[in-house]
Structures are given as structure tokens and as C-alpha cells.
Design a protein around this motif. Structure first.
Motif, PDB file in Angstrom:
ATOM      1  N   ASN A  73       8.513   0.037   2.229  1.00 63.34           N
ATOM      2  CA  ASN A  73       9.643   0.959   2.142  1.00 63.34           C
ATOM      3  C   ASN A  73       9.807   1.745   3.433  1.00 63.34           C
ATOM      4  O   ASN A  73      10.934   1.973   3.900  1.00 63.34           O
ATOM      5  CB  ASN A  73       9.454   1.948   0.990  1.00 63.34           C
ATOM      6  CG  ASN A  73       9.340   1.329  -0.371  1.00 63.34           C
ATOM      7  OD1 ASN A  73       8.635   1.843  -1.236  1.00 63.34           O
ATOM      8  ND2 ASN A  73      10.028   0.208  -0.591  1.00 63.34           N
ATOM      9  N   THR A  74       8.691   2.147   4.000  1.00 63.90           N
ATOM     10  CA  THR A  74       8.728   3.025   5.164  1.00 63.90           C
ATOM     11  C   THR A  74       9.159   2.285   6.416  1.00 63.90           C
ATOM     12  O   THR A  74       9.973   2.782   7.200  1.00 63.90           O
ATOM     13  CB  THR A  74       7.363   3.699   5.359  1.00 63.90           C
ATOM     14  OG1 THR A  74       6.937   4.253   4.108  1.00 63.90           O
ATOM     15  CG2 THR A  74       7.457   4.832   6.358  1.00 63.90           C
TER      16      THR A  74
ATOM     17  N   TRP B 275       6.664  11.167  -2.335  1.00 58.68           N
ATOM     18  CA  TRP B 275       6.012   9.996  -1.775  1.00 58.68           C
ATOM     19  C   TRP B 275       5.086   9.312  -2.774  1.00 58.68           C
ATOM     20  O   TRP B 275       4.242   8.507  -2.400  1.00 58.68           O
ATOM     21  CB  TRP B 275       5.225  10.392  -0.525  1.00 58.68           C
ATOM     22  CG  TRP B 275       6.128  10.840   0.580  1.00 58.68           C
ATOM     23  CD1 TRP B 275       6.702  12.057   0.741  1.00 58.68           C
ATOM     24  CD2 TRP B 275       6.599  10.027   1.662  1.00 58.68           C
ATOM     25  NE1 TRP B 275       7.511  12.078   1.860  1.00 58.68           N
ATOM     26  CE2 TRP B 275       7.451  10.840   2.450  1.00 58.68           C
ATOM     27  CE3 TRP B 275       6.379   8.713   2.061  1.00 58.68           C
ATOM     28  CZ2 TRP B 275       8.094  10.364   3.593  1.00 58.68           C
ATOM     29  CZ3 TRP B 275       7.004   8.234   3.204  1.00 58.68           C
ATOM     30  CH2 TRP B 275       7.852   9.061   3.955  1.00 58.68           C
ATOM     31  N   SER B 276       5.306   9.585  -4.033  1.00 54.72           N
ATOM     32  CA  SER B 276       4.384   9.075  -5.056  1.00 54.72           C
ATOM     33  C   SER B 276       4.386   7.553  -5.135  1.00 54.72           C
ATOM     34  O   SER B 276       3.369   6.944  -5.483  1.00 54.72           O
ATOM     35  CB  SER B 276       4.729   9.673  -6.419  1.00 54.72           C
ATOM     36  OG  SER B 276       6.080   9.378  -6.779  1.00 54.72           O
ATOM     37  N   SER B 277       5.517   6.924  -4.826  1.00 51.77           N
ATOM     38  CA  SER B 277       5.579   5.463  -4.945  1.00 51.77           C
ATOM     39  C   SER B 277       6.142   4.801  -3.687  1.00 51.77           C
ATOM     40  O   SER B 277       6.576   3.641  -3.733  1.00 51.77           O
ATOM     41  CB  SER B 277       6.430   5.067  -6.157  1.00 51.77           C
ATOM     42  OG  SER B 277       7.737   5.594  -6.049  1.00 51.77           O
ATOM     43  N   VAL B 278       6.129   5.492  -2.555  1.00 51.32           N
ATOM     44  CA  VAL B 278       6.669   4.934  -1.311  1.00 51.32           C
ATOM     45  C   VAL B 278       5.607   4.058  -0.646  1.00 51.32           C
ATOM     46  O   VAL B 278       4.488   4.501  -0.365  1.00 51.32           O
ATOM     47  CB  VAL B 278       7.101   6.047  -0.345  1.00 51.32           C
ATOM     48  CG1 VAL B 278       7.671   5.439   0.942  1.00 51.32           C
ATOM     49  CG2 VAL B 278       8.141   6.950  -0.992  1.00 51.32           C
ATOM     50  N   THR B 279       5.965   2.802  -0.364  1.00 53.77           N
ATOM     51  CA  THR B 279       5.017   1.835   0.192  1.00 53.77           C
ATOM     52  C   THR B 279       5.162   1.727   1.714  1.00 53.77           C
ATOM     53  O   THR B 279       6.113   2.237   2.308  1.00 53.77           O
ATOM     54  CB  THR B 279       5.243   0.454  -0.421  1.00 53.77           C
ATOM     55  OG1 THR B 279       6.541  -0.019  -0.015  1.00 53.77           O
ATOM     56  CG2 THR B 279       5.164   0.503  -1.942  1.00 53.77           C
TER      57      THR B 279
ATOM     58  N   GLN C 203       0.843  -1.199   0.000  1.00 54.96           N
ATOM     59  CA  GLN C 203       0.000   0.000   0.000  1.00 54.96           C
ATOM     60  C   GLN C 203       0.881   1.252   0.000  1.00 54.96           C
ATOM     61  O   GLN C 203       1.975   1.269   0.558  1.00 54.96           O
ATOM     62  CB  GLN C 203      -0.902   0.006   1.225  1.00 54.96           C
ATOM     63  CG  GLN C 203      -1.942  -1.099   1.259  1.00 54.96           C
ATOM     64  CD  GLN C 203      -2.961  -0.971   0.130  1.00 54.96           C
ATOM     65  OE1 GLN C 203      -3.591   0.068  -0.036  1.00 54.96           O
ATOM     66  NE2 GLN C 203      -3.108  -2.040  -0.632  1.00 54.96           N
ATOM     67  N   LEU C 204       0.371   2.313  -0.626  1.00 58.72           N
ATOM     68  CA  LEU C 204       1.132   3.554  -0.742  1.00 58.72           C
ATOM     69  C   LEU C 204       0.818   4.490   0.419  1.00 58.72           C
ATOM     70  O   LEU C 204      -0.337   4.674   0.789  1.00 58.72           O
ATOM     71  CB  LEU C 204       0.816   4.253  -2.058  1.00 58.72           C
ATOM     72  CG  LEU C 204       1.190   3.499  -3.338  1.00 58.72           C
ATOM     73  CD1 LEU C 204       0.728   4.288  -4.562  1.00 58.72           C
ATOM     74  CD2 LEU C 204       2.695   3.243  -3.402  1.00 58.72           C
ATOM     75  N   ILE C 205       1.856   5.092   0.969  1.00 57.11           N
ATOM     76  CA  ILE C 205       1.694   6.053   2.053  1.00 57.11           C
ATOM     77  C   ILE C 205       0.754   7.181   1.631  1.00 57.11           C
ATOM     78  O   ILE C 205      -0.130   7.608   2.402  1.00 57.11           O
ATOM     79  CB  ILE C 205       3.061   6.633   2.467  1.00 57.11           C
ATOM     80  CG1 ILE C 205       3.959   5.537   3.070  1.00 57.11           C
ATOM     81  CG2 ILE C 205       2.889   7.800   3.440  1.00 57.11           C
ATOM     82  CD1 ILE C 205       3.518   5.003   4.401  1.00 57.11           C
TER      83      ILE C 205
ATOM     84  N   SER D  46      15.682   6.377  -4.903  1.00 55.87           N
ATOM     85  CA  SER D  46      14.491   5.595  -5.201  1.00 55.87           C
ATOM     86  C   SER D  46      14.054   4.843  -3.945  1.00 55.87           C
ATOM     87  O   SER D  46      14.896   4.359  -3.177  1.00 55.87           O
ATOM     88  CB  SER D  46      14.777   4.593  -6.321  1.00 55.87           C
ATOM     89  OG  SER D  46      15.145   5.262  -7.507  1.00 55.87           O
ATOM     90  N   PRO D  47      12.753   4.726  -3.710  1.00 56.04           N
ATOM     91  CA  PRO D  47      12.283   3.999  -2.523  1.00 56.04           C
ATOM     92  C   PRO D  47      12.815   2.571  -2.502  1.00 56.04           C
ATOM     93  O   PRO D  47      12.908   1.908  -3.543  1.00 56.04           O
ATOM     94  CB  PRO D  47      10.760   4.023  -2.680  1.00 56.04           C
ATOM     95  CG  PRO D  47      10.486   5.200  -3.556  1.00 56.04           C
ATOM     96  CD  PRO D  47      11.644   5.289  -4.493  1.00 56.04           C
ATOM     97  N   GLY D  48      13.180   2.120  -1.321  1.00 62.55           N
ATOM     98  CA  GLY D  48      13.619   0.746  -1.145  1.00 62.55           C
ATOM     99  C   GLY D  48      15.088   0.503  -1.426  1.00 62.55           C
ATOM    100  O   GLY D  48      15.527  -0.651  -1.358  1.00 62.55           O
TER     101      GLY D  48
END
Length: 599
Positions: free
Chosen positions: A350-351, A343-347, A328-330, A398-400
């Protein structure tokens, strides 16, 4: 100075085992040698010159059953002008200047009920007082009779001052005499604080203050009693740490080795070792002897909440709603995401992995001790705190892909999980309450452990997620046992997503999280990682030649010197200290003597 003892006195052992009461055929108070806090002391208006030994607050082994029953409200007099203070450490100058609320107790007015020899506060857990400095946690105490108390019954209980909006805990005790037939019906109340788990604030605070006892039937008193009885009945078996040598006579274990690496042992609050369902405890030291209520001493979580609350919450959501939760996206659940970063693709994943890609510096712990992060941590109102969680941290990766430890990320995740839960269960759902009701209560955690720090200095605020739990020894042992030995199951029911739990404990070689960058200490490269809110160290023969194999040791970590190590042989080592020392390697080595880590 605190003292560390490995031989637990009889009075403390009684408290650890649930308390000692007089034999059933004893009807009269037995003689008790009372060298401190006599009845004349407690009725005196003299100012106590120094703290007494903490044992003066403990129920003696040979005390008789109480002859009176305490039920109603205990209210202290003018706390704002009472008490003596010796400041031992004050890194930020909070105690500088003239008189202030920092130097006194907050206003105190609590209901209690009595069940046999137990004195039980009607409200346990964190209580918001409205003080600009201190909140309270009040724990269950004891009531007994002594032959030299002039016909009064004697009561004592533990309490803690909790720094407002922070996880610092200063532990103390109170005691007084009371009667259902005499006048006055209560003596003065003696109190003292001589212990803490708080690296940057240390002090002794003590005094004696006039009190009012208003007897009446407390609402839901039967429920309060039954809840406490259930809590005591469901605690894990407990033994002193020294019993490891007698319970494992041929192992060669040396209990003192568990903490031998700690250079400042006077700053150890308590520690323990859990194996085969038994909680072996190392006592609870103060600067004036052993704490009178060791089994009830409140311990702060600090960042272990990132594991024991956030990590557990996400595993619970995964068990309820499936692994789609993790992706799920933040931005779908926290509208303030536009305040800073990308935060467009941060899950959610990732968080919780500390890999949002939004940060100031990738240097080890630089962000979490930065000025913007301090502003975030100190903010109380939700609107300010959530804004400060996003705004200072620009997009850089990039996230992750890049691990950057941030308490703000844990707070953001907690709010996102809360939003997701409300989407599933309705607007009244609360992520902490879900963990409380689905995990902590079925584990039979202490009544005082069922609250958390929230925004706005209010029980109606939002859970913080990055700090804010308050344990006792039994709570720590049970949470660890759930994760490390019971595979996320409670009473035969799978409560936590088992696959996610396996990943979190580094039992899946294809899911080992992200590398933690150089900490500035001599660490063999690529041996420390972080995954799903849990840390882990890769123990290899190259670094630890006493082992003939490699294995991962996952652990929870907390500010100041808190470690809960989930050793892969099923044992757990926990320690609460406040001198910035974190060591569990000796505990792993000792546990290897009891249950070999290598085939």
C-alpha cells in the motif's frame, strides 16, 4: 546561458571514452595552446574577474603523461571569504542580505591518490562537511604535463556542491599545478561552478584560492586505485548521441528529436539513449561551454529514488524472503505510526503504491507540495522527520484504494523496510547498504554513487528513500538496463524478484496499479498509472496514431525535469533538466524506428 551542442568536441569525447593520454613513446611534454589558466594565472594572487570556458579544466588531447605523482591531502585556504558570485535564480531568497555561507565554498580538505593520469579522491560520494549550507561530492579527475607549465604537472577534477538535506547539485571543476621537487609544491587552486540540476537555485561561483598540498601515503591507496580501475573497465560502451544515425543508418532516427519538445533546452543538464548495451550520450552543457568531465558529472535523483532505491529495495527483499514481504504491516516496524492517521492495516505494498489512505487531499500532487510536507522535507533530525511523516495526514480512505503522492510515505516505507531487514539480519543491517552491496556494487556503479542522503546530516543517519541518490550517466544506464533489459539479473544471478519486476514495469495486465488523477494537462483519461514506485503511461492508437497497438511505457520521475523512461522495446531514454519539463514521447517514437514497439 547554457549551450546545447550535438557535436561533442574532441576533448569531451576523450573524457567520455575514458580519457586521452599521450602515446607510449612520448617522453617530453608536447606543445599545448593554453589560452586560459596558464601557469602565471594559477600562481597569480589577482581575483579572477569572470569564469573561464569550462574547457580550460579539461585535459587536452595532446597533453603528455604527468611527470609528478600527487598523493596526499589537498586543503584550500579560507573558503568562507573567497569567491565571486552571480545569482541567476533564487526562488526562496537564500542569497539575500549580506555575506553568508550560501555565497562561498564549504571548507575543503580531501585526500587524493594518482593512478597513471587519473587523480582519484580517497573519499567519493556524499561528504558531510558540517557547513550550514553545502556538502560535497568530489569525483576523479586527470593529471598531465604541458610544455608551458614551468616544469609543474597540472591536475583538474570535478566536484559538486550539494545543498544540505536536499538533492540539489551544483557542478563545478577545480585545477592547479603541483610538483614533487619544486617550491612551492602547489599553485593556487582555480575553481568555478557554472552548471546545476536545481530548479530553484542557479548561480555562477568562481574564484582562485591558496592551497596546501601535504604529500604522504594515503591509507588503502592500492584499493582506491583498483576500485577506480574496475569502475572504468566496467562502464558501458559510450558513444555521442549523433552516432545513432551511423549505427542505425537505415532507421531514419533523428537524434535531435529526442529533446525537441523541450522549450527550455538551455536548462537541460544532460540526456542519453541506451539501446543494445550502448549508452549514447548528449553531452553536458554549462553556461560556459561543455563540462570538462561529462562522464563524471553528478546528477541528482530526486524522486527517481522512489523507484531506483525503494522500488529496487522491495524487489530485493522479495527475492530474498519471498512475496510475504509485500504484505508486511508498516506498524510492525515503525513504532511512530501512532503519531497520525490509521496504520492498523497499511502494508508495504500500500505504501509503495502511494495508497496508505492517510492524506490531506486527493487532488493531484496537493499533499506533496503542502505546507506540512515542506516541514517534513526540511526536517533533519530523524525524530522530527519521522513524526512529521505521520502526524499531519489523517485517515480518509481504505488502504490500497486511493492514490495520493506523498514523499513522506516513501520515507516511512524506507524505515519499515529497514526494520524488516534488521529483523532478518540483525540490528546492524541497513536497507540502503543492502541495495548498495547486493545491487549497486555488482552493477559496478560509480564509487561516487554508493552513498545517499540521510537524516541528521550524517552518514550514520537513516536513508531518506524519497530522494537522495547521486548518479553519473553510466549509473543511470546500468540501473535502467538491469530493470528493462536484464530482467533483474546480474551476471546470471536473479537479484530482483522477477514477478514483482514484471508488475512494476506494467507487463502484467492483471497488476496495473492505481489510476493517477487528472494532472491538469490534456491527458486521455485512464492512461497514467502508478505501481510499486514506478509511473507508466498507456500509449494507445487513439492518442498516438503512429502506433498500431497499445503498450505501457514505465518511467521514473524526478522533481524539476528528470525522466528515466524504460521503453518496452528494451531501450531507455533519460534526461536531467530543471525547468519543470518532462517529455519522453518523442524518445519513444524515435526508439520505435530502431526496434518496433508493435508486432
Amino acid at each position: 546561458m547554457k549551450r546545447l551542442l550535438f557535436i561533442i568536441p574532441a576533448a569531451l569525447l576523450c573524457e567520455i571514452l575514458g580519457g586521452c593520454v599521450a602515446p607510449a613513446n612520448v617522453n617530453q611534454p608536447l606543445p599545448v595552446s593554453q589560452t586560459a589558466l596558464s601557469s602565471s594565472d594559477l600562481f597569480s594572487n589577482a581575483t579572477p574577474p569572470v569564469p573561464v570556458m569550462d574547457s580550460a579544466f579539461a585535459m587536452p588531447v595532446n597533453a603528455a603523461e604527468p611527470t609528478d605523482v600527487f598523493e596526499g591531502r589537498l586543503e584550500l585556504g579560507n573558503t568562507a571569504s573567497n569567491g565571486s558570485l552571480v545569482v541567476l535564480r533564487d526562488d526562496y531568497g537564500f542569497f539575500n542580505g549580506g555575506d553568508s555561507p550560501w555565497k562561498h565554498l564549504a571548507a575543503f580538505s580531501f585526500e587524493f591518490v594518482q593512478d597513471g593520469s587519473y587523480l582519484i579522491p580517497a573519499q567519493q560520494g556524499l561528504v558531510y562537511t558540517g557547513s550550514p549550507v553545502w556538502n560535497y561530492i568530489v569525483g576523479p579527475g586527470r593529471v598531465w604535463t604541458q610544455s608551458n607549465d614551468s616544469g609543474y604537472s597540472r591536475a583538474a577534477f570535478p566536484f559538486a556542491l550539494v545543498l544540505r538535506n536536499q538533492n540539489c547539485v551544483q557542478n563545478g571543476e577545480m585545477t592547479f599545478l603541483f610538483s614533487n621537487s619544486k617550491s612551492p609544491n602547489i599553485s593556487n587552486v582555480r575553481y568555478q561552478i557554472t552548471q546545476e540540476t536545481c530548479e530553484y537555485i542557479k548561480f555562477n561561483l568562481w574564484g582562485q584560492i591558496a592551497a596546501t598540498y601535504t604529500p604522504y601515503s594515503v591509507a588503502n591507496d592500492a584499493t582506491i586505485k583498483s576500485n577506480h580501475e574496475a569502475e572504468i573497465a566496467n562502464r558501458l560502451p559510450t558513444k555521442p548521441i549523433s552516432a545513432l544515425t551511423t549505427d542505425f543508418p537505415s532507421s531514419g532516427i533523428v537524434p535531435s528529436n529526442l529533446i525537441s519538445a523541450y522549450q527550455s533546452q538551455q536548462d537541460i543538464t544532460t540526456y542519453g539513449f541506451v539501446i543494445n548495451g550502448v549508452n549514447y550520450v548528449g553531452g553536458c552543457q554549462t553556461r560556459y561551454g561543455d563540462y570538462a568531465f561529462c562522464s563524471e558529472m553528478r546528477l541528482p535523483s530526486y524522486s527517481t529514488a522512489k523507484s531506483a532505491l525503494n522500488g529496487v529495495a522491495l524487489m530485493r527483499l522479495g527475492q530474498l524472503y519471498g512475496p510475504r514481504v509485500y504484505s508486511q504491516l508498516i506498524r510492525s516496524y515503525v513504532p511512530q505510526y501512532t503519531d497520525g492517521g490509521d496504520w492498523s492495516s497499511v502494508t508495504f505494498d500500500n505504501t509503495i503504491d502511494m495508497a496508505t489512505g492517510n492524506y490531506l487531499s486527493a487532488t493531484y500532487m496537493s499533499d506533496d507540495f503542502s505546507t506540512p510536507m515542506s516541514a517534513f522535507k526540511n526536517a533533519e533530525p530523524y525524530a522530527t522527520k519521522i513524526g512529521d511523516a505521520f502526524s499531519p495526514f489523517p485517515h480518509q480512505a481504505s488502504p490500497g484504494t486511493t492514490w495520493v503522492y506523498q514523499s513522506a510515505a516513501a520515507f516511512i516505507l524506507n524505515q519499515a523496510m529497514n526494520g524488516y531487514l534488521q529483523q532478518q539480519q540483525g540490528s546492524g543491517a541497513d536497507i540502503f547498504n543492502m541495495v548498495r552491496d547486493d545491487v549497486y556494487k555488482p552493477l559496478n556503479l560509480s564509487q561516487g554513487g554508493l552513498t545517499t542522503l540521510r537524516t541528521d546530516n550524517s552518514s550514520s543517519g537513516e536513508a531518506l528513500g524519497f530522494i537522495g541518490l547521486f548518479y553519473i550517466q553510466d549509473d543511470v544506464a546500468k540501473i535502467a538496463k538491469l530493470l528493462n533489459s536484464d530482467h533483474g539479473m546480474i551476471n546470471g544471478s536473479q537479484i530482483l524478484d522477477p514477478a514483482r519486476l514484471q508488475d512494476s514495469l506494467f507487463q502484467n495486465s492483471s497488476s496495473l496499479g492505481l489510476l493517477v488523477p487528472d494532472t491538469g494537462t490534456p491527458v486521455v483519461p485512464n492512461t497514467q498509472r502508478y505501481n510499486h514506485g514506478f509511473w507508466a503511461r498507456h500509449m494507445t492508437p487513439a492518442e498516438f496514431p503512429q502506433y498500431g497497438c497499445s503498450f505501457w511505457v514505465p518511467y521514473m520521475n524526478g522533481y524539476g525535469g528528470i525522466t528515466i523512461a524504460l521503453i518496452p522495446n528494451g531501450a531507455t531514454f533519460y534526461i536531467f533538466s530543471d525547468n519543470s519539463e518532462w517529455d519522453y514521447f518523442n524518445a519513444v517514437n524515435e526508439s520505435n524506428k530502431l526496434a518496433p514497439l508493435c508486432p
